[in-house]
Design a protein around this motif. Structure first.
Motif, mmCIF file in Angstrom:
data_model
loop_
_atom_site.group_PDB
_atom_site.id
_atom_site.type_symbol
_atom_site.label_atom_id
_atom_site.label_comp_id
_atom_site.label_asym_id
_atom_site.label_seq_id
_atom_site.Cartn_x
_atom_site.Cartn_y
_atom_site.Cartn_z
ATOM 1 N N THR A 485 0.795 -1.225 0.000
ATOM 2 C CA THR A 485 0.000 0.000 0.000
ATOM 3 C C THR A 485 0.830 1.280 0.000
ATOM 4 O OG1 THR A 485 -0.133 0.033 2.417
ATOM 5 C CG2 THR A 485 -1.843 -1.201 1.246
ATOM 6 N N GLY A 486 2.140 1.168 0.225
ATOM 7 C CA GLY A 486 2.993 2.353 0.239
ATOM 8 C C GLY A 486 3.012 3.081 1.564
ATOM 9 N N GLU A 487 2.498 2.472 2.601
ATOM 10 C CA GLU A 487 2.496 3.117 3.919
ATOM 11 C C GLU A 487 3.935 3.393 4.374
ATOM 12 O OE1 GLU A 487 1.421 1.882 8.535
ATOM 13 O OE2 GLU A 487 0.563 0.750 6.860
ATOM 14 N N PRO A 488 4.245 4.620 4.829
ATOM 15 C CA PRO A 488 5.602 4.928 5.282
ATOM 16 C C PRO A 488 6.029 4.024 6.439
ATOM 17 C CG PRO A 488 4.365 6.949 4.936
ATOM 18 C CD PRO A 488 3.379 5.822 4.828
ATOM 19 N N VAL A 489 7.212 3.433 6.310
ATOM 20 C CA VAL A 489 7.726 2.513 7.332
ATOM 21 C C VAL A 489 9.218 2.787 7.522
ATOM 22 C CG1 VAL A 489 6.052 0.691 6.838
ATOM 23 C CG2 VAL A 489 8.224 0.748 5.580
ATOM 24 N N PRO A 490 9.795 2.341 8.651
ATOM 25 C CA PRO A 490 11.245 2.449 8.816
ATOM 26 C C PRO A 490 11.973 1.656 7.727
ATOM 27 C CG PRO A 490 10.193 1.981 10.924
ATOM 28 C CD PRO A 490 9.132 1.834 9.875
ATOM 29 N N PHE A 491 13.097 2.198 7.302
ATOM 30 C CA PHE A 491 13.867 1.529 6.252
ATOM 31 C C PHE A 491 14.228 0.116 6.676
ATOM 32 C CE2 PHE A 491 18.065 0.593 4.311
ATOM 33 C CZ PHE A 491 17.650 0.526 2.984
ATOM 34 N N ARG A 492 14.521 -0.104 7.939
ATOM 35 C CA ARG A 492 14.870 -1.425 8.443
ATOM 36 C C ARG A 492 13.686 -2.385 8.287
ATOM 37 N NH1 ARG A 492 17.867 -5.642 8.589
ATOM 38 N NH2 ARG A 492 17.703 -6.890 10.502
ATOM 39 N N TYR A 493 12.481 -1.876 8.516
ATOM 40 C CA TYR A 493 11.280 -2.710 8.353
ATOM 41 C C TYR A 493 11.137 -3.140 6.892
ATOM 42 C CZ TYR A 493 6.403 -4.216 8.831
ATOM 43 O OH TYR A 493 5.234 -4.950 8.825
ATOM 44 N N GLN A 495 13.602 -3.564 4.817
ATOM 45 C CA GLN A 495 14.630 -4.566 4.561
ATOM 46 C C GLN A 495 14.204 -5.956 5.029
ATOM 47 O OE1 GLN A 495 17.936 -2.516 6.574
ATOM 48 N NE2 GLN A 495 19.035 -2.504 4.604
ATOM 49 N N LEU A 496 13.429 -6.014 6.112
ATOM 50 C CA LEU A 496 12.982 -7.302 6.635
ATOM 51 C C LEU A 496 12.083 -8.058 5.659
ATOM 52 C CD1 LEU A 496 12.195 -6.344 10.355
ATOM 53 C CD2 LEU A 496 14.154 -7.665 9.498
ATOM 54 N N HIS A 497 11.534 -7.351 4.680
ATOM 55 C CA HIS A 497 10.649 -7.983 3.705
ATOM 56 C C HIS A 497 11.398 -8.530 2.497
ATOM 57 C CE1 HIS A 497 7.895 -5.504 6.064
ATOM 58 N NE2 HIS A 497 6.889 -6.247 5.590
ATOM 59 N N MET A 498 12.639 -8.207 2.367
ATOM 60 C CA MET A 498 13.398 -8.660 1.203
ATOM 61 C C MET A 498 13.913 -10.065 1.453
ATOM 62 S SD MET A 498 13.054 -6.121 -0.874
ATOM 63 C CE MET A 498 11.404 -5.914 -0.173
ATOM 64 N N TRP A 499 13.026 -11.037 1.357
ATOM 65 C CA TRP A 499 13.325 -12.412 1.720
ATOM 66 C C TRP A 499 14.286 -13.075 0.725
ATOM 67 C CZ3 TRP A 499 7.969 -14.827 3.444
ATOM 68 C CH2 TRP A 499 7.547 -14.169 4.594
ATOM 69 N N LEU A 500 14.249 -12.636 -0.506
ATOM 70 C CA LEU A 500 15.153 -13.176 -1.520
ATOM 71 C C LEU A 500 16.061 -12.050 -2.032
ATOM 72 C CD1 LEU A 500 12.662 -15.348 -3.638
ATOM 73 C CD2 LEU A 500 14.130 -16.099 -1.751
ATOM 74 N N PRO A 501 17.296 -12.356 -2.364
ATOM 75 C CA PRO A 501 18.184 -11.296 -2.917
ATOM 76 C C PRO A 501 17.597 -10.638 -4.161
ATOM 77 C CG PRO A 501 19.437 -13.274 -2.366
ATOM 78 C CD PRO A 501 18.009 -13.645 -2.218
ATOM 79 N N SER A 502 16.842 -11.376 -4.954
ATOM 80 C CA SER A 502 16.276 -10.832 -6.197
ATOM 81 C C SER A 502 15.112 -9.895 -5.932
ATOM 82 C CB SER A 502 15.796 -11.988 -7.093
ATOM 83 O OG SER A 502 14.853 -12.801 -6.427
ATOM 84 N N TRP A 503 14.639 -9.802 -4.686
ATOM 85 C CA TRP A 503 13.551 -8.876 -4.372
ATOM 86 C C TRP A 503 14.052 -7.456 -4.142
ATOM 87 C CZ3 TRP A 503 9.653 -11.580 -0.506
ATOM 88 C CH2 TRP A 503 9.096 -12.687 -1.136
ATOM 89 N N VAL A 504 15.337 -7.300 -3.899
ATOM 90 C CA VAL A 504 15.864 -5.975 -3.553
ATOM 91 C C VAL A 504 15.875 -5.092 -4.787
ATOM 92 C CG1 VAL A 504 17.821 -4.713 -2.659
ATOM 93 C CG2 VAL A 504 17.268 -6.984 -1.741
#
Length: 504
Positions: A485-493, A495-504
């Motif tokens: 949804t694009g809700e503003p979140v901490p950058f660290r949060y 990063q926690l969603h990038m479960w695969l290297p190809s998602w970054v």
């Protein structure tokens, strides 16, 4: 009393599924107030269709339009490579709410919610269970690809809507047809004095005009009028409807079941090659009505070229389509988020629609970001890849008609793209796979919780597994919602969603 309980359950299913879908799609729909990814083409094109009647060329900065400044629209025609229906539907939202982010995303959210409800009812019918229909609707309501595309003014959500609607119409046609076949089969057995297991001579009854199937054909025409790959779904599902006819006639004992289904398919084929082109041609009415649209007078300006036996307007449209075809065929420019379709079932390389640092919102961290990633729900997609293999085994080994039914849309959305792996294509195209992915997963869940050997009774270990899986799906959906949804979140949060290297 039974009818009251039935209606109560169906109403509850539709209410829960519809509310969850609406919350996920309409909440903060106008954020961000920016053109996200390819909205730069379709939102502005929709506004142009609304005001000029054709798609004009745009100047200025993209953010100018996002801020409500539409003065950069010129009367010069713009070269576009997709039909009009999706953009016309986007324009309806701007007719109601103006050229704002909420306005150009409104209709995407509407058809997204409607698609969720349709899948709930389709699953309910196919699986003969209001409960499993609710699970299917709930899963699509929280599925990431579908959420992101429902909140963005791109064409693929409209393509998905029409394809699912057409499938639903074919399911209704199948239901009505089967009731007629059953009734007439019983009557014919009684007339001929045949036993229940004996074959019935002949092809079986003629079913007359099948209005539901004609409506499905017209709806497939609308899907093609959004994006051309609606053709793949039309071909797959219309063939499936013929297979359904063969299956039902064979199961009911008609001796010449194959010939009967084949003969009855001929009118459907003839209707298809008439209705679908007419619907598609009608979608170009704005182009025909405007003298300034792209290539409108190509035939007059180039006498003796093209298909000269056609009227000039149609000759010009055919030439325009040849230009569009060449564009799509040669679309192989490198892009950061292009993906190989072989990786789509596992969401290997999702598309980043939007990523910005946010400075005017306190997210509780030193660095805050707003990100929109069209990442499909991992637990649904990854489990779905395994279910696909199981379903294919069921089709080959057991000739499982329900397995074929729930996999047809998934395969029609995926397989045609495999030969084009070299082209610039994106994982967000898999939004058309998502509704059928959900059907597959819930079909497998039912087989686990209510295995055939128990004749509809519940198997407790399977029920526990399904309950744990549903809970995990909902928890992970909550975890990923800010990235959908694009809700503003901490950058660290983030990063926690990038479960695969190809998602970054």
């Amino acid at each position: 009393m039974t009818e009251f309980v039935w209606r109560w359950r169906v109403t509850l299913m539709a209410s829960i599924v519809g509310v969850v879908a609406a919350i996920m799609r309409f909440s903060s729909l106008g954020y961000p107030q920016a053109l996200v990814f390819d909205e730069v083409f379709y939102a502005r094109g929709a506004y142009s269709l609304m005001t000029l009647g054709y798609e004009g060329d745009w100047g200025g900065d993209n953010q100018d339009f996002a801020n409500g400044d539409v003065s950069q629209l010129s009367t010069d025609a713009d070269y576009v490579v997709h039909p009009n229906v999706g953009k016309l539907m986007i324009s309806w939202g701007m007719e109601m709410f103006g050229p704002s982010a909420y306005g150009w995303r409104f209709m995407s959210a509407v058809v997204g919610v409607l698609t969720v409800l349709m899948i709930a009812f389709i699953a309910r019918h196919l699986l003969r269970s209001t409960l499993w229909g609710a699970v299917a609707g709930l899963f699509l309501a929280v599925e990431g690809e579908h959420i992101v595309l429902s909140r963005t003014a791109l064409l693929d959500i409209f393509l998905t809507f029409f394809v699912v609607a057409a499938m639903g119409l074919l399911v209704v046609d199948h239901h009505v047809t089967r009731r007629t076949l059953v009734r007439q089969s019983v009557a014919e057995r009684e007339r001929l004095g045949l036993g229940e297991g004996s074959l019935i001579p002949g092809r079986g009854p003629s079913l007359g005009i099948r209005w539901w199937r004609l409506a499905a054909i017209a709806t497939f025409g609308l899907s093609i009028s959004v994006k051309w790959n609606g053709l793949y779904f039309a071909a797959a599902f219309l063939v499936l409807s013929v297979i359904w006819d063969w299956y039902e006639r064979r199961m009911l004992g008609w001796e010449n079941w194959f010939g009967a289904g084949l003969v009855r398919a001929i009118p459907a084929f003839l209707a298809t090659i008439v209705i679908m082109p007419l619907v598609y041609l009608a979608s170009w009415i704005p182009w025909f009505r405007s003298d300034n649209s792209w290539g409108r007078h190509w035939a007059e300006d180039n006498p003796g070229e093209g298909l000269t036996w056609l009227p000039d307007s149609l000759n010009s449209l055919v030439h325009y389509h040849s230009q569009m075809w060449e564009f799509h065929r040669g679309l192989d420019s490198p892009h950061n988020y292009e993906s190989n379709p072989w990786g789509w079932p596992l969401q290997i390389r999702p598309t980043a629609f939007y990523f910005e640092d946010v400075t005017d919102v306190d997210c509780g961290a030193e660095r805050c970001v707003s990100a929109i990633h069209s990442i499909g729900h991992p637990l649904i997609w990854w489990v779905g890849a395994a279910v696909l293999l199981y379903a294919l085994w069921r089709i080959v080994r057991h000739r499982d008609m329900l397995a074929l039914t729930v996999t047809t849309g998934y395969l029609a959305a995926w397989l045609p793209w495999l030969p084009f792996a070299h082209r610039t294509i994106f994982t967000f195209y898999t939004v058309t796979m998502a509704p059928f992915l959900v059907l597959m997963v819930v079909w497998a869940m039912k087989r686990l919780a209510q295995p055939d050997r128990l004749r509809g009774a519940w198997w407790k270990p399977g029920v526990v597994i399904c309950l744990v899986y549903v809970a995990a799906v909902l928890i992970v959906a909550g975890f990923f919602t800010p990235l959908w949804t694009g809700e503003p979140v901490p950058f660290r949060y983030w990063q926690l969603h990038m479960w695969l290297p190809s998602w970054v």
